[in-house]
Scaffold this active site. Structure first.
Site, PDB file in Angstrom:
ATOM      1  N   ILE A  58      -4.046   8.877  46.719  1.00  0.00           N
ATOM      2  CA  ILE A  58      -4.237  10.085  45.923  1.00  0.00           C
ATOM      3  C   ILE A  58      -5.706  10.160  45.501  1.00  0.00           C
ATOM      4  O   ILE A  58      -6.253   9.200  44.959  1.00  0.00           O
ATOM      5  CB  ILE A  58      -3.337  10.091  44.670  1.00  0.00           C
ATOM      6  CG1 ILE A  58      -1.873   9.873  45.069  1.00  0.00           C
ATOM      7  CG2 ILE A  58      -3.517  11.382  43.888  1.00  0.00           C
ATOM      8  CD1 ILE A  58      -1.286  10.950  45.950  1.00  0.00           C
ATOM      9  N   TYR A  89      -0.158  -5.919  41.430  1.00  0.00           N
ATOM     10  CA  TYR A  89       0.173  -4.491  41.402  1.00  0.00           C
ATOM     11  C   TYR A  89       1.450  -4.213  42.183  1.00  0.00           C
ATOM     12  O   TYR A  89       2.365  -3.538  41.687  1.00  0.00           O
ATOM     13  CB  TYR A  89      -0.997  -3.708  41.991  1.00  0.00           C
ATOM     14  CG  TYR A  89      -0.854  -2.208  41.922  1.00  0.00           C
ATOM     15  CD1 TYR A  89      -0.937  -1.541  40.702  1.00  0.00           C
ATOM     16  CD2 TYR A  89      -0.669  -1.453  43.075  1.00  0.00           C
ATOM     17  CE1 TYR A  89      -0.832  -0.162  40.639  1.00  0.00           C
ATOM     18  CE2 TYR A  89      -0.564  -0.072  43.019  1.00  0.00           C
ATOM     19  CZ  TYR A  89      -0.651   0.568  41.790  1.00  0.00           C
ATOM     20  OH  TYR A  89      -0.545   1.940  41.738  1.00  0.00           O
ATOM     21  N   ASN A 136       3.935   6.460  33.438  1.00  0.00           N
ATOM     22  CA  ASN A 136       2.868   6.630  34.435  1.00  0.00           C
ATOM     23  C   ASN A 136       1.781   5.567  34.349  1.00  0.00           C
ATOM     24  O   ASN A 136       1.140   5.270  35.351  1.00  0.00           O
ATOM     25  CB  ASN A 136       2.238   8.017  34.250  1.00  0.00           C
ATOM     26  CG  ASN A 136       0.937   8.169  35.009  1.00  0.00           C
ATOM     27  OD1 ASN A 136       0.919   8.352  36.222  1.00  0.00           O
ATOM     28  ND2 ASN A 136      -0.186   8.067  34.298  1.00  0.00           N
ATOM     29  N   GLY A 195      -6.374  11.405  35.427  1.00  0.00           N
ATOM     30  CA  GLY A 195      -5.777  11.241  36.749  1.00  0.00           C
ATOM     31  C   GLY A 195      -4.408  11.855  36.892  1.00  0.00           C
ATOM     32  O   GLY A 195      -4.137  12.978  36.453  1.00  0.00           O
ATOM     33  N   GLY A 210      -0.714   2.496  34.421  1.00  0.00           N
ATOM     34  CA  GLY A 210      -0.780   1.353  35.329  1.00  0.00           C
ATOM     35  C   GLY A 210      -2.208   0.987  35.659  1.00  0.00           C
ATOM     36  O   GLY A 210      -3.120   1.795  35.511  1.00  0.00           O
TER      37      GLY A 210
END
Length: 246
Positions: free
Chosen positions: A179, A146, A82, A26, A84
Protein backbone atom coordinates in the site's frame (compact mmCIF):
# COMPACT_ATOMS: atom_id res chain seq x y z
CA UNK A 1 -34.88 -17.88 15.26
CA UNK A 2 -36.86 -18.79 12.15
CA UNK A 3 -35.21 -19.18 8.78
CA UNK A 4 -36.85 -15.98 7.58
CA UNK A 5 -35.86 -13.80 10.54
CA UNK A 6 -32.78 -11.63 10.32
CA UNK A 7 -30.71 -11.07 13.46
CA UNK A 8 -30.81 -7.66 15.12
CA UNK A 9 -29.01 -4.87 13.28
CA UNK A 10 -27.18 -1.84 14.57
CA UNK A 11 -28.66 0.32 17.31
CA UNK A 12 -30.74 3.25 16.12
CA UNK A 13 -30.79 6.84 17.33
CA UNK A 14 -27.58 8.82 17.67
CA UNK A 15 -24.80 8.51 15.11
CA UNK A 16 -22.76 5.39 15.68
CA UNK A 17 -19.13 5.71 16.72
CA UNK A 18 -16.20 3.67 15.39
CA UNK A 19 -13.03 3.23 17.43
CA UNK A 20 -9.93 3.27 15.19
CA UNK A 21 -6.50 2.58 16.67
CA UNK A 22 -3.57 4.22 14.93
CA UNK A 23 -6.00 6.46 13.08
CA UNK A 24 -3.88 9.59 12.80
CA UNK A 25 -1.88 8.62 9.72
CA UNK A 26 -1.79 6.30 6.71
CA UNK A 27 -4.35 3.53 6.43
CA UNK A 28 -5.85 4.39 9.81
CA UNK A 29 -6.48 7.99 8.78
CA UNK A 30 -8.09 6.82 5.53
CA UNK A 31 -10.37 4.49 7.50
CA UNK A 32 -11.33 7.28 9.90
CA UNK A 33 -12.16 9.55 6.95
CA UNK A 34 -14.20 6.82 5.26
CA UNK A 35 -16.09 6.33 8.52
CA UNK A 36 -17.01 10.02 8.45
CA UNK A 37 -18.20 9.67 4.86
CA UNK A 38 -20.29 6.65 5.87
CA UNK A 39 -22.02 8.65 8.60
CA UNK A 40 -20.14 7.34 11.63
CA UNK A 41 -18.18 9.31 14.20
CA UNK A 42 -14.56 8.07 14.26
CA UNK A 43 -12.94 7.86 17.68
CA UNK A 44 -9.18 7.69 17.20
CA UNK A 45 -6.62 6.27 19.62
CA UNK A 46 -3.09 7.32 18.65
CA UNK A 47 0.04 8.98 19.96
CA UNK A 48 -0.60 11.88 17.57
CA UNK A 49 -3.51 13.66 15.92
CA UNK A 50 -5.39 16.78 16.96
CA UNK A 51 -8.67 14.99 17.63
CA UNK A 52 -7.28 11.70 18.91
CA UNK A 53 -7.35 10.28 22.42
CA UNK A 54 -3.60 10.33 22.89
CA UNK A 55 -2.05 7.17 24.28
CA UNK A 56 0.76 4.66 23.85
CA UNK A 57 -1.02 1.58 22.53
CA UNK A 58 2.01 -0.56 23.35
CA UNK A 59 1.43 0.23 27.04
CA UNK A 60 -1.55 -1.56 28.68
CA UNK A 61 -2.07 1.17 31.29
CA UNK A 62 -1.99 4.00 28.76
CA UNK A 63 -4.34 2.06 26.47
CA UNK A 64 -6.76 1.33 29.33
CA UNK A 65 -6.89 5.00 30.30
CA UNK A 66 -7.63 6.09 26.72
CA UNK A 67 -10.31 3.42 26.34
CA UNK A 68 -11.97 4.59 29.55
CA UNK A 69 -12.09 8.15 28.20
CA UNK A 70 -13.38 6.99 24.81
CA UNK A 71 -16.16 4.95 26.43
CA UNK A 72 -17.18 7.67 28.85
CA UNK A 73 -19.85 8.81 26.36
CA UNK A 74 -21.32 5.33 26.09
CA UNK A 75 -20.70 2.02 24.30
CA UNK A 76 -18.92 1.83 20.96
CA UNK A 77 -20.14 -1.02 18.77
CA UNK A 78 -17.62 -0.80 15.93
CA UNK A 79 -13.86 -1.33 16.24
CA UNK A 80 -10.94 -1.22 13.80
CA UNK A 81 -7.70 -2.52 15.32
CA UNK A 82 -5.38 -0.83 12.84
CA UNK A 83 -2.28 0.17 14.81
CA UNK A 84 0.93 -1.69 14.03
CA UNK A 85 4.66 -1.45 13.45
CA UNK A 86 7.03 -3.61 11.41
CA UNK A 87 10.25 -4.09 13.47
CA UNK A 88 12.07 -5.47 10.36
CA UNK A 89 14.68 -8.15 10.96
CA UNK A 90 15.60 -11.69 10.01
CA UNK A 91 14.60 -14.51 12.36
CA UNK A 92 18.24 -15.01 13.33
CA UNK A 93 18.63 -11.35 14.31
CA UNK A 94 15.21 -10.46 15.72
CA UNK A 95 15.77 -9.43 19.32
CA UNK A 96 13.41 -10.50 22.05
CA UNK A 97 12.88 -6.84 22.86
CA UNK A 98 11.71 -6.19 19.29
CA UNK A 99 9.49 -9.26 19.35
CA UNK A 100 7.90 -8.28 22.65
CA UNK A 101 7.33 -4.75 21.34
CA UNK A 102 5.63 -6.13 18.23
CA UNK A 103 3.37 -8.36 20.30
CA UNK A 104 2.44 -5.49 22.62
CA UNK A 105 1.53 -3.04 19.87
CA UNK A 106 0.28 -5.25 17.04
CA UNK A 107 -1.54 -7.96 19.00
CA UNK A 108 -2.01 -7.24 22.69
CA UNK A 109 -3.59 -3.82 22.07
CA UNK A 110 -6.13 -5.46 19.75
CA UNK A 111 -7.21 -7.92 22.43
CA UNK A 112 -7.39 -5.14 25.00
CA UNK A 113 -9.62 -3.00 22.78
CA UNK A 114 -11.87 -5.95 21.94
CA UNK A 115 -12.29 -6.80 25.63
CA UNK A 116 -13.13 -3.18 26.47
CA UNK A 117 -15.81 -2.84 23.78
CA UNK A 118 -17.39 -6.30 23.94
CA UNK A 119 -19.70 -5.63 26.92
CA UNK A 120 -21.35 -2.76 25.03
CA UNK A 121 -21.61 -4.83 21.87
CA UNK A 122 -23.23 -7.71 23.73
CA UNK A 123 -25.69 -5.38 25.43
CA UNK A 124 -26.61 -3.85 22.06
CA UNK A 125 -26.82 -7.24 20.37
CA UNK A 126 -24.63 -5.82 17.63
CA UNK A 127 -20.92 -5.37 16.94
CA UNK A 128 -18.41 -5.12 14.13
CA UNK A 129 -14.71 -5.84 14.70
CA UNK A 130 -12.11 -5.41 11.96
CA UNK A 131 -8.51 -6.42 12.68
CA UNK A 132 -5.79 -5.14 10.37
CA UNK A 133 -3.58 -8.09 9.53
CA UNK A 134 -1.22 -8.19 6.54
CA UNK A 135 -0.29 -10.27 3.55
CA UNK A 136 2.97 -10.77 5.49
CA UNK A 137 1.03 -13.20 7.72
CA UNK A 138 1.50 -15.69 4.88
CA UNK A 139 5.28 -15.27 5.15
CA UNK A 140 7.69 -12.53 4.15
CA UNK A 141 11.44 -12.17 4.51
CA UNK A 142 12.73 -9.86 7.26
CA UNK A 143 9.32 -9.75 8.93
CA UNK A 144 9.69 -12.31 11.73
CA UNK A 145 7.96 -10.35 14.51
CA UNK A 146 5.55 -8.56 12.18
CA UNK A 147 4.39 -11.69 10.37
CA UNK A 148 3.97 -13.59 13.63
CA UNK A 149 1.79 -10.91 15.20
CA UNK A 150 -0.25 -10.34 12.03
CA UNK A 151 -0.89 -14.08 11.77
CA UNK A 152 -1.85 -13.98 15.44
CA UNK A 153 -4.48 -11.36 14.62
CA UNK A 154 -6.06 -13.75 12.13
CA UNK A 155 -6.26 -16.45 14.80
CA UNK A 156 -7.74 -13.99 17.28
CA UNK A 157 -10.27 -12.88 14.67
CA UNK A 158 -11.50 -16.43 14.15
CA UNK A 159 -11.87 -17.11 17.86
CA UNK A 160 -13.86 -13.91 18.41
CA UNK A 161 -16.09 -14.79 15.46
CA UNK A 162 -16.86 -18.20 16.95
CA UNK A 163 -17.44 -16.97 20.47
CA UNK A 164 -19.40 -13.78 19.81
CA UNK A 165 -21.60 -14.64 16.84
CA UNK A 166 -24.61 -15.37 19.04
CA UNK A 167 -24.37 -11.81 20.37
CA UNK A 168 -24.66 -10.27 16.91
CA UNK A 169 -20.94 -9.50 16.83
CA UNK A 170 -18.85 -10.20 13.74
CA UNK A 171 -15.06 -10.23 13.54
CA UNK A 172 -13.03 -10.14 10.34
CA UNK A 173 -9.48 -9.36 9.31
CA UNK A 174 -8.04 -7.39 6.40
CA UNK A 175 -4.67 -8.35 4.91
CA UNK A 176 -3.26 -5.45 2.89
CA UNK A 177 -0.57 -6.06 0.30
CA UNK A 178 1.79 -3.25 -0.82
CA UNK A 179 0.00 0.00 0.00
CA UNK A 180 1.46 3.34 -1.09
CA UNK A 181 1.38 5.11 2.26
CA UNK A 182 3.90 7.84 3.00
CA UNK A 183 5.83 5.44 5.23
CA UNK A 184 5.95 2.76 2.53
CA UNK A 185 6.98 5.20 -0.21
CA UNK A 186 9.80 6.63 1.88
CA UNK A 187 11.28 3.13 2.02
CA UNK A 188 10.34 2.40 -1.60
CA UNK A 189 10.68 5.60 -3.69
CA UNK A 190 8.56 5.88 -6.82
CA UNK A 191 10.49 4.77 -9.92
CA UNK A 192 13.15 2.87 -7.98
CA UNK A 193 14.05 -0.65 -9.18
CA UNK A 194 12.69 -2.09 -5.94
CA UNK A 195 9.37 -0.31 -6.34
CA UNK A 196 9.08 -1.30 -10.00
CA UNK A 197 9.70 -4.93 -9.02
CA UNK A 198 6.92 -4.74 -6.43
CA UNK A 199 4.46 -3.32 -8.96
CA UNK A 200 5.40 -5.96 -11.53
CA UNK A 201 4.61 -8.66 -8.95
CA UNK A 202 1.06 -7.37 -8.47
CA UNK A 203 -1.46 -8.84 -10.94
CA UNK A 204 -3.35 -5.54 -11.27
CA UNK A 205 -0.01 -3.80 -11.95
CA UNK A 206 -0.29 -0.98 -9.43
CA UNK A 207 0.27 -0.21 -5.79
CA UNK A 208 -2.68 -0.23 -3.47
CA UNK A 209 -3.92 2.93 -1.76
CA UNK A 210 -5.02 3.56 1.79
CA UNK A 211 -8.47 4.23 0.35
CA UNK A 212 -8.54 0.70 -1.12
CA UNK A 213 -8.14 -0.69 2.38
CA UNK A 214 -10.62 1.78 3.85
CA UNK A 215 -13.23 0.63 1.32
CA UNK A 216 -12.79 -2.97 2.49
CA UNK A 217 -13.12 -1.87 6.11
CA UNK A 218 -16.29 0.05 5.24
CA UNK A 219 -17.91 -3.12 3.92
CA UNK A 220 -17.00 -5.17 6.98
CA UNK A 221 -18.21 -2.44 9.37
CA UNK A 222 -21.60 -2.21 7.68
CA UNK A 223 -24.65 -3.53 9.53
CA UNK A 224 -25.60 -5.40 6.36
CA UNK A 225 -22.44 -7.54 6.55
CA UNK A 226 -23.75 -9.61 9.44
CA UNK A 227 -23.36 -12.97 7.64
CA UNK A 228 -19.63 -12.44 7.06
CA UNK A 229 -17.47 -13.32 10.05
CA UNK A 230 -14.19 -15.05 10.83
CA UNK A 231 -12.81 -14.19 7.39
CA UNK A 232 -9.61 -12.58 6.12
CA UNK A 233 -10.00 -10.26 3.15
CA UNK A 234 -6.70 -9.71 1.34
CA UNK A 235 -6.54 -6.28 -0.29
CA UNK A 236 -3.46 -7.02 -2.34
CA UNK A 237 -4.19 -6.63 -6.05
CA UNK A 238 -4.29 -10.40 -6.45
CA UNK A 239 -0.85 -11.17 -5.01
CA UNK A 240 -2.22 -13.88 -2.70
CA UNK A 241 -4.08 -15.70 -5.51
CA UNK A 242 -1.18 -18.08 -6.10
CA UNK A 243 -0.07 -18.26 -2.47
CA UNK A 244 -2.95 -18.47 -0.01
CA UNK A 245 -4.85 -21.71 0.45
CA UNK A 246 -8.39 -22.06 -0.85
Amino acid sequence: MSLNTLPSTEPTGTRERVLVTGGAHGIGAAIAERCRQDGYIPVVLDREGEQAFHCDLSDPASTAEALERALADGPITRLVNNVGAVFPNAVSDQTLEQFDAAVALNLRSALQCIQALLPGMRQAGFGRIVNMSSRAALGKELRAAYAATKAGLIGLTRVVALEEGTHGVTANAIGPGPIATDLFMRANPAGSPKTRAIIESVPVQRMGTAEDVAHAASYLLDARSGFVTGQTLYVCGGMTAGVAGV
